[in-house]
Write a protein that holds these residues in place. Structure first.
Motif, PDB file in Angstrom:
ATOM      1  N   PRO A  64      12.102 -53.620 -20.793  1.00  0.00           N
ATOM      2  CA  PRO A  64      12.720 -52.479 -21.904  1.00  0.00           C
ATOM      3  C   PRO A  64      13.904 -52.857 -22.496  1.00  0.00           C
ATOM      4  O   PRO A  64      14.443 -52.712 -23.613  1.00  0.00           O
ATOM      5  CB  PRO A  64      12.822 -51.234 -20.863  1.00  0.00           C
ATOM      6  N   LEU A  65      14.919 -53.314 -21.512  1.00  0.00           N
ATOM      7  CA  LEU A  65      16.264 -53.941 -21.921  1.00  0.00           C
ATOM      8  C   LEU A  65      15.986 -54.947 -23.223  1.00  0.00           C
ATOM      9  O   LEU A  65      16.610 -55.123 -23.958  1.00  0.00           O
ATOM     10  CB  LEU A  65      16.844 -54.451 -21.195  1.00  0.00           C
ATOM     11  N   GLY A  66      15.160 -55.992 -22.892  1.00  0.00           N
ATOM     12  CA  GLY A  66      14.906 -56.841 -23.614  1.00  0.00           C
ATOM     13  C   GLY A  66      14.289 -56.247 -25.293  1.00  0.00           C
ATOM     14  O   GLY A  66      14.951 -56.814 -26.336  1.00  0.00           O
ATOM     15  N   TYR A  67      13.329 -55.418 -25.277  1.00  0.00           N
ATOM     16  CA  TYR A  67      13.138 -54.653 -26.452  1.00  0.00           C
ATOM     17  C   TYR A  67      14.264 -53.822 -27.108  1.00  0.00           C
ATOM     18  O   TYR A  67      14.394 -54.136 -28.374  1.00  0.00           O
ATOM     19  CB  TYR A  67      12.028 -53.733 -26.040  1.00  0.00           C
ATOM     20  N   ALA A  68      15.150 -53.088 -26.441  1.00  0.00           N
ATOM     21  CA  ALA A  68      16.220 -52.634 -26.875  1.00  0.00           C
ATOM     22  C   ALA A  68      17.208 -53.599 -27.473  1.00  0.00           C
ATOM     23  O   ALA A  68      17.976 -53.292 -28.558  1.00  0.00           O
ATOM     24  CB  ALA A  68      16.824 -51.860 -25.618  1.00  0.00           C
ATOM     25  N   ALA A  69      17.432 -54.752 -26.801  1.00  0.00           N
ATOM     26  CA  ALA A  69      18.488 -55.981 -27.351  1.00  0.00           C
ATOM     27  C   ALA A  69      17.852 -56.200 -28.792  1.00  0.00           C
ATOM     28  O   ALA A  69      18.265 -56.477 -29.551  1.00  0.00           O
ATOM     29  CB  ALA A  69      18.550 -56.935 -26.307  1.00  0.00           C
ATOM     30  N   PHE A  70      16.498 -56.587 -28.699  1.00  0.00           N
ATOM     31  CA  PHE A  70      15.899 -57.164 -29.938  1.00  0.00           C
ATOM     32  C   PHE A  70      16.344 -56.290 -31.168  1.00  0.00           C
ATOM     33  O   PHE A  70      16.319 -56.598 -31.983  1.00  0.00           O
ATOM     34  CB  PHE A  70      14.402 -57.377 -29.477  1.00  0.00           C
ATOM     35  N   GLN A  71      15.850 -54.909 -30.766  1.00  0.00           N
ATOM     36  CA  GLN A  71      15.942 -53.890 -31.984  1.00  0.00           C
ATOM     37  C   GLN A  71      17.430 -53.527 -32.086  1.00  0.00           C
ATOM     38  O   GLN A  71      17.657 -52.580 -33.071  1.00  0.00           O
ATOM     39  CB  GLN A  71      15.117 -52.641 -31.562  1.00  0.00           C
ATOM     40  N   GLY A  72      18.222 -53.729 -31.334  1.00  0.00           N
ATOM     41  CA  GLY A  72      19.595 -53.120 -31.520  1.00  0.00           C
ATOM     42  C   GLY A  72      19.774 -51.576 -31.030  1.00  0.00           C
ATOM     43  O   GLY A  72      20.317 -50.931 -31.508  1.00  0.00           O
ATOM     44  N   ARG A  73      19.046 -51.132 -30.038  1.00  0.00           N
ATOM     45  CA  ARG A  73      19.022 -50.051 -29.631  1.00  0.00           C
ATOM     46  C   ARG A  73      20.034 -49.567 -28.446  1.00  0.00           C
ATOM     47  O   ARG A  73      19.915 -49.773 -27.388  1.00  0.00           O
ATOM     48  CB  ARG A  73      17.613 -49.705 -28.901  1.00  0.00           C
ATOM     49  N   GLU A  74      21.242 -49.481 -28.989  1.00  0.00           N
ATOM     50  CA  GLU A  74      22.598 -49.549 -28.088  1.00  0.00           C
ATOM     51  C   GLU A  74      22.237 -48.228 -27.083  1.00  0.00           C
ATOM     52  O   GLU A  74      22.832 -48.609 -25.765  1.00  0.00           O
ATOM     53  CB  GLU A  74      23.856 -49.397 -28.952  1.00  0.00           C
ATOM     54  N   GLU A  75      22.082 -47.254 -27.399  1.00  0.00           N
ATOM     55  CA  GLU A  75      21.932 -45.979 -26.402  1.00  0.00           C
ATOM     56  C   GLU A  75      20.993 -46.313 -25.575  1.00  0.00           C
ATOM     57  O   GLU A  75      21.161 -45.876 -24.159  1.00  0.00           O
ATOM     58  CB  GLU A  75      21.663 -44.783 -27.219  1.00  0.00           C
ATOM     59  N   VAL A  76      19.792 -46.783 -25.807  1.00  0.00           N
ATOM     60  CA  VAL A  76      18.959 -47.105 -24.907  1.00  0.00           C
ATOM     61  C   VAL A  76      19.220 -48.187 -24.074  1.00  0.00           C
ATOM     62  O   VAL A  76      19.220 -48.087 -22.664  1.00  0.00           O
ATOM     63  CB  VAL A  76      17.387 -47.625 -25.562  1.00  0.00           C
ATOM     64  N   ALA A  77      20.003 -49.211 -24.448  1.00  0.00           N
ATOM     65  CA  ALA A  77      20.400 -50.222 -23.477  1.00  0.00           C
ATOM     66  C   ALA A  77      21.361 -49.885 -22.583  1.00  0.00           C
ATOM     67  O   ALA A  77      21.451 -50.332 -21.564  1.00  0.00           O
ATOM     68  CB  ALA A  77      20.709 -51.461 -24.448  1.00  0.00           C
ATOM     69  N   ASP A  78      22.227 -48.976 -22.997  1.00  0.00           N
ATOM     70  CA  ASP A  78      23.517 -48.551 -22.315  1.00  0.00           C
ATOM     71  C   ASP A  78      22.807 -47.805 -20.954  1.00  0.00           C
ATOM     72  O   ASP A  78      23.274 -48.014 -19.900  1.00  0.00           O
ATOM     73  CB  ASP A  78      24.270 -47.909 -23.080  1.00  0.00           C
ATOM     74  N   TYR A  79      21.794 -46.652 -21.344  1.00  0.00           N
ATOM     75  CA  TYR A  79      21.220 -45.880 -20.246  1.00  0.00           C
ATOM     76  C   TYR A  79      20.460 -47.150 -19.192  1.00  0.00           C
ATOM     77  O   TYR A  79      20.376 -46.678 -17.971  1.00  0.00           O
ATOM     78  CB  TYR A  79      20.213 -45.011 -21.074  1.00  0.00           C
ATOM     79  N   LEU A  80      19.807 -47.954 -19.816  1.00  0.00           N
ATOM     80  CA  LEU A  80      18.869 -48.784 -18.878  1.00  0.00           C
ATOM     81  C   LEU A  80      20.103 -49.739 -18.110  1.00  0.00           C
ATOM     82  O   LEU A  80      19.800 -49.835 -16.756  1.00  0.00           O
ATOM     83  CB  LEU A  80      18.050 -49.785 -19.929  1.00  0.00           C
ATOM     84  N   LEU A  81      21.076 -50.036 -18.580  1.00  0.00           N
ATOM     85  CA  LEU A  81      21.886 -50.708 -17.693  1.00  0.00           C
ATOM     86  C   LEU A  81      22.685 -49.923 -16.808  1.00  0.00           C
ATOM     87  O   LEU A  81      22.798 -50.436 -15.813  1.00  0.00           O
ATOM     88  CB  LEU A  81      22.919 -51.438 -18.814  1.00  0.00           C
ATOM     89  N   ASP A  82      22.835 -48.681 -17.102  1.00  0.00           N
ATOM     90  CA  ASP A  82      23.476 -47.691 -16.300  1.00  0.00           C
ATOM     91  C   ASP A  82      22.437 -47.654 -15.105  1.00  0.00           C
ATOM     92  O   ASP A  82      22.819 -47.275 -13.990  1.00  0.00           O
ATOM     93  CB  ASP A  82      23.756 -46.255 -17.015  1.00  0.00           C
ATOM     94  N   GLN A  83      21.061 -47.603 -15.274  1.00  0.00           N
ATOM     95  CA  GLN A  83      19.905 -47.340 -14.353  1.00  0.00           C
ATOM     96  C   GLN A  83      19.597 -48.457 -13.619  1.00  0.00           C
ATOM     97  O   GLN A  83      18.984 -48.706 -12.575  1.00  0.00           O
ATOM     98  CB  GLN A  83      18.817 -46.641 -14.894  1.00  0.00           C
ATOM     99  N   GLY A  84      20.480 -49.551 -13.752  1.00  0.00           N
ATOM    100  CA  GLY A  84      20.059 -50.845 -12.968  1.00  0.00           C
ATOM    101  C   GLY A  84      19.260 -51.828 -13.598  1.00  0.00           C
ATOM    102  O   GLY A  84      19.118 -52.952 -12.836  1.00  0.00           O
ATOM    103  N   ALA A  85      19.109 -51.810 -14.894  1.00  0.00           N
ATOM    104  CA  ALA A  85      18.521 -53.032 -15.408  1.00  0.00           C
ATOM    105  C   ALA A  85      19.320 -54.169 -15.427  1.00  0.00           C
ATOM    106  O   ALA A  85      20.509 -54.060 -15.470  1.00  0.00           O
ATOM    107  CB  ALA A  85      18.286 -52.625 -17.104  1.00  0.00           C
ATOM    108  N   ASP A  86      18.576 -55.285 -14.969  1.00  0.00           N
ATOM    109  CA  ASP A  86      19.520 -56.651 -15.070  1.00  0.00           C
ATOM    110  C   ASP A  86      19.834 -57.103 -16.271  1.00  0.00           C
ATOM    111  O   ASP A  86      19.095 -57.498 -17.318  1.00  0.00           O
ATOM    112  CB  ASP A  86      18.412 -57.335 -14.301  1.00  0.00           C
ATOM    113  N   VAL A  87      21.162 -57.179 -16.607  1.00  0.00           N
ATOM    114  CA  VAL A  87      21.696 -57.471 -17.706  1.00  0.00           C
ATOM    115  C   VAL A  87      21.342 -59.034 -18.068  1.00  0.00           C
ATOM    116  O   VAL A  87      21.214 -59.229 -19.512  1.00  0.00           O
ATOM    117  CB  VAL A  87      23.260 -57.527 -17.846  1.00  0.00           C
ATOM    118  N   ASN A  88      20.915 -60.006 -17.232  1.00  0.00           N
ATOM    119  CA  ASN A  88      20.463 -61.193 -17.592  1.00  0.00           C
ATOM    120  C   ASN A  88      18.937 -61.114 -17.608  1.00  0.00           C
ATOM    121  O   ASN A  88      18.423 -62.476 -17.381  1.00  0.00           O
ATOM    122  CB  ASN A  88      21.084 -62.326 -16.975  1.00  0.00           C
ATOM    123  N   VAL A  89      18.166 -60.488 -17.356  1.00  0.00           N
ATOM    124  CA  VAL A  89      16.670 -60.621 -17.139  1.00  0.00           C
ATOM    125  C   VAL A  89      16.309 -61.178 -18.415  1.00  0.00           C
ATOM    126  O   VAL A  89      16.583 -60.968 -19.352  1.00  0.00           O
ATOM    127  CB  VAL A  89      16.010 -59.015 -16.996  1.00  0.00           C
TER     128      VAL A  89
END
Length: 227
Positions: free
Chosen positions: A136-161
């Motif tokens: 999910p973080l990869g898709y958000a990063a690819f599309q530039g979905r900042e709010e989604v990425a911020d939420y995922l990171l806050d929920q424990g998404a691996d920033v370097n996945v």
């Protein structure tokens, strides 16, 4: 009301609907069922709640999918329809089912920037850090979905996945020129030194795409990290 009492109340309210969804699979002959499935796919795509409820009651399986393997839940998530997503989750839709391209409901919601749906699916227990393929973080990063990425990171998404080829979210955001997303990933301490299987770093991706402002930002972050 105590939590246990509230849970019993919710189960009581949803019991008739769930029973119909789970037990009515033989209610329609095959030709009619095929037509009903088409109608359910259309209802999930267009957000027609009443039609979808009726079709589930008539025996359409809650995890039915279209020709590409997109389940009713995935179709609703892709459209950002949080009401239908809630309905289907309560009807016990499996959020982990992926389509023929390996995309489940959470991936599709993240790709299209539907934050409310992303939250619903994460709270439903969908894994945000996958061992293979896109995340999910990869898709958000690819599309530039900042709010989604911020939420995922806050929920424990691996920033370097990384993808299977070693491509990280920072590389994807840098390549596609998403400056805000790059800043966000760097705030979460994304590793600027990582390279993918082709030997390219996030800075290399940015330079190849002529995103020099992003390349400079990544370079600056890398120097600060060294100190």
């Amino acid at each position: 009301m105590a939590p246990s009492s509230l849970l019993r109340t919710r189960r009581t309210l949803w019991a008739p609907f769930l029973a119909l969804c789970l037990a009515a699979s033989a209610a329609l002959p095959l030709p009619a069922m095929a037509e009903a499935l088409d109608d359910a796919i259309k209802a999930a795509t267009l957000g027609d709640k009443s039609d979808l409820i009726d079709l589930l009651r008539r025996g359409v399986e809650v995890d039915s999918s279209d020709a590409n393997g997109n389940t009713l839940l995935a179709l609703a998530a892709r459209q950002g329809n949080s009401e239908l997503v809630a309905l289907l989750l309560k009807a016990r839709a499996n959020p982990a089912i992926a389509n023929r391209y390996g995309e489940d409901a959470l991936l599709l919601a993240a790709y299209h920037g539907h934050l409310a749906v992303v939250k619903q699916l994460v709270l439903a227990g969908v894994d945000i850090n996958r061992a293979k393929g896109w995340t999910p973080l990869g898709y958000a990063a690819f599309q530039g979905r900042e709010e989604v990425a911020d939420y995922l990171l806050d929920q424990g998404a691996d920033v370097n996945v990384a993808l299977d080829n070693g491509t990280t979210p920072l590389m994807l955001a840098a390549r596609n020129g998403h400056l805000g997303l790059v800043k966000l990933l760097l705030e979460y301490k994304a590793d600027t030194t990582l390279r993918n299987d082709a030997g390219l770093s996030a800075k290399d991706w940015a330079l190849r795409a002529k995103n020099t402002d992003i390349a400079d930002l990544i370079d600056q972050a890398g120097r600060q990290h060294k100190h």
